[in-house]
Design a protein around this motif. Sequence first.
Motif, PDB file in Angstrom:
ATOM      1  N   GLY A  63       5.145 103.180   4.379  1.00 50.05           N
ATOM      2  CA  GLY A  63       4.493 102.199   3.820  1.00 50.05           C
ATOM      3  C   GLY A  63       3.052 102.248   3.606  1.00 50.05           C
ATOM      4  N   ASP A  64       2.575 103.516   3.868  1.00 49.64           N
ATOM      5  CA  ASP A  64       1.030 103.571   3.302  1.00 49.64           C
ATOM      6  C   ASP A  64       0.913 104.212   2.178  1.00 49.64           C
ATOM      7  OD1 ASP A  64      -1.584 103.628   3.632  1.00 49.64           O
ATOM      8  OD2 ASP A  64      -1.734 104.936   5.594  1.00 49.64           O
ATOM      9  N   SER A  65       0.588 103.639   1.179  1.00 42.18           N
ATOM     10  CA  SER A  65       0.477 104.329  -0.255  1.00 42.18           C
ATOM     11  C   SER A  65      -0.394 103.433  -1.137  1.00 42.18           C
ATOM     12  CB  SER A  65       1.940 104.479  -0.839  1.00 42.18           C
ATOM     13  OG  SER A  65       2.253 103.190  -0.990  1.00 42.18           O
ATOM     14  N   ASN A  66      -0.796 103.937  -2.100  1.00 45.66           N
ATOM     15  CA  ASN A  66      -1.732 103.205  -3.094  1.00 45.66           C
ATOM     16  C   ASN A  66      -0.852 101.685  -3.521  1.00 45.66           C
ATOM     17  OD1 ASN A  66      -3.970 104.385  -2.917  1.00 45.66           O
ATOM     18  ND2 ASN A  66      -3.981 105.300  -4.992  1.00 45.66           N
ATOM     19  N   THR A  67       0.308 101.850  -3.677  1.00 45.12           N
ATOM     20  CA  THR A  67       1.292 100.869  -4.040  1.00 45.12           C
ATOM     21  C   THR A  67       0.887  99.407  -3.191  1.00 45.12           C
ATOM     22  OG1 THR A  67       2.948 102.199  -4.960  1.00 45.12           O
ATOM     23  CG2 THR A  67       3.562 100.087  -4.433  1.00 45.12           C
ATOM     24  N   LYS A  68       0.957  99.972  -2.072  1.00 40.56           N
ATOM     25  CA  LYS A  68       0.988  98.739  -1.004  1.00 40.56           C
ATOM     26  C   LYS A  68      -0.421  98.109  -1.349  1.00 40.56           C
ATOM     27  CE  LYS A  68      -0.664  99.138   3.340  1.00 40.56           C
ATOM     28  NZ  LYS A  68      -0.384  99.607   4.657  1.00 40.56           N
ATOM     29  N   THR A 105       0.956  91.906  -4.842  1.00 38.36           N
ATOM     30  CA  THR A 105       2.318  92.288  -5.275  1.00 38.36           C
ATOM     31  C   THR A 105       2.629  93.608  -5.130  1.00 38.36           C
ATOM     32  OG1 THR A 105       1.399  91.396  -7.305  1.00 38.36           O
ATOM     33  CG2 THR A 105       3.191  92.766  -7.857  1.00 38.36           C
ATOM     34  N   GLY A 106       1.841  94.782  -4.864  1.00 39.92           N
ATOM     35  CA  GLY A 106       2.331  96.097  -4.454  1.00 39.92           C
ATOM     36  C   GLY A 106       2.785  96.168  -2.940  1.00 39.92           C
ATOM     37  N   GLN A 107       2.410  95.332  -2.302  1.00 39.81           N
ATOM     38  CA  GLN A 107       2.978  95.216  -0.961  1.00 39.81           C
ATOM     39  C   GLN A 107       4.151  94.612  -0.826  1.00 39.81           C
ATOM     40  OE1 GLN A 107       0.378  93.406   2.009  1.00 39.81           O
ATOM     41  NE2 GLN A 107       1.831  92.666   3.279  1.00 39.81           N
ATOM     42  N   GLU A 108       4.575  93.776  -1.516  1.00 38.94           N
ATOM     43  CA  GLU A 108       6.067  93.187  -1.639  1.00 38.94           C
ATOM     44  C   GLU A 108       6.910  94.082  -2.311  1.00 38.94           C
ATOM     45  OE1 GLU A 108       7.224  90.323  -0.513  1.00 38.94           O
ATOM     46  OE2 GLU A 108       5.437  89.789   0.422  1.00 38.94           O
ATOM     47  N   ILE A 109       6.492  94.791  -3.314  1.00 38.98           N
ATOM     48  CA  ILE A 109       7.267  95.922  -3.817  1.00 38.98           C
ATOM     49  C   ILE A 109       7.698  96.960  -2.918  1.00 38.98           C
ATOM     50  CG2 ILE A 109       7.669  97.462  -5.699  1.00 38.98           C
ATOM     51  CD1 ILE A 109       5.997  95.699  -7.443  1.00 38.98           C
ATOM     52  N   ALA A 110       6.670  97.483  -2.208  1.00 38.89           N
ATOM     53  CA  ALA A 110       6.689  98.660  -1.379  1.00 38.89           C
ATOM     54  C   ALA A 110       7.788  98.258  -0.111  1.00 38.89           C
ATOM     55  CB  ALA A 110       5.506  98.982  -0.814  1.00 38.89           C
TER      56      ALA A 110
END
Length: 522
Positions: free
Chosen positions: A40-45, A131-136
């Motif tokens: 779960g550790d990414s720029n998306t989050k 938003t990114g956290q929800e998507i990831a």
Amino acid sequence: MVSTDYLVIGSGIAGLSFALKMAHKFPDRTVCITTKSDAGDSNTKHAQGGIAAVSDLETDSFQKHISDTLVAGDGLCDPSIVGMVVRRGPERIKELMSCGVPFDKGKNGQLALGREGGHAESRIVHHKDHTGQEIASTLLDQVYGRHNITVFEHHFAIDLITEYRIYGTKPSKPTCFGAYMLDQNTGKVRTFRARNTVLATGGIGTIYGHTTNPSVATGDGIAMAYRAGAQIQDMEFVQFHPTVLYEGKAGQSFLISEAIRGFGAYLRNQKGHRFMPDYDSRAELAPRDIVSRSIDQELKKYDDPFVYLDCTHLNSKALRVRFPNIYEACRKRQIKLETDWIPIVPAAHYLCGGIMVDSNGRTTITNLFACGECSRTGLHGANRLASNSLLEALVYAHNIFEYLGYQKLFSPSVVMPEWEGMGVDAIQDGNPVGQYRDRLQLLMQDDVGIVRSTARMQKAIKQLDTMYSEIEELYRTTKMNVALCELRNMVHVARLIVEQCLRRKENKGGFYNIDFELVRNV
């Protein structure tokens, strides 16, 4: 050895999207996802704003979104790519919604759309301000439910495997056969053999001392692809996010989403003057490169360490509902958005260039694909339009999936060599890796920041050359470890940035050399 049909390096929105689609369409094929940290550790989050996509055709249009993207890219976007990505965006949003991503909706049940800098209309699909956290998290839940996807956490990608690794030769058109991975749990290097490899390794922000990116964003995919012979382009276009919470320290900093300016917040200098209308008619909603340079100029004009973001005139209840994450983060730092201005500075945020790919995500290396921030697609040009990054990642992950879905599986007949260990020495006291890292970050922050000069960049590349030689020697003689590998990648990428900066002879978007401006004004 691990053998798989598809090796995905990286666990952000791009890599997860591709893996899910491929695993669902071909249940008899295998997909391996590797990530150097937790999955779960990414720029998306860390993406707060959302995804730019045309959802309301009564007020918006594809042509408006295309035009906004081209204007932000300052003449260097590929118009055909821009049109393709924009038109395919709404379908990708629908797919995320069908997966269960809870995008915010208005009272009418339709998507609630935000507006950000450079956008003529409200078109940002979002979930609050995370938003990114929800998507990831939504995509990861589905990944773990697929029997033919295996996730390898804490596996650091060292290098891609091409003919050079196997035969010692460098063909004009290399082929990728997989990658070597350092299993951080065992300390052993594992060979991953893959019919197709997808790089989705994210950005490079950690190369700068002050960044919005997590510590894992060290440019690994770009560095690996470069060493393997892939074409790398537009590295000079590093985007600095204008509004990052100032706390007087280096490292990852808290991002204040651009959407909060779209909501109506003002930028003020320490004298209280709202300065953006002095620089651009779009004021706070100008593209990021313009806002960042304007802030930089205000800081230098008055020798101030930060400027302010003012939300005090906005509806406080609506502000809390729309930006709960930002509101709470500021509250914990004794900043009340109803009464206090937020101290902010620009920080390294996004790389518009990277590994050159075509519209199907193919790199210049056979059987190697790239998507997300590590890739250079032609969408962003010289400056990314806000919230086009997640859009690009989704569209290109889908394009790679579609392309590979029509291709016969590549069957490599080569014998894959095991990793040949490099050094055996342990890192000595004094942590030279940490010292080199600090030097590199300071060098890039001071000499290759928002405003650059030819003399400072020429000085920087000489220092980088020296640093490169010293780190390569350390890499050859020292026992394999992640920190050293990351440092090696960071120096490779930093040198690519400076080298391509020195080649550019005009200011465009996120690239600004003060020497060119001085010449133009003579």
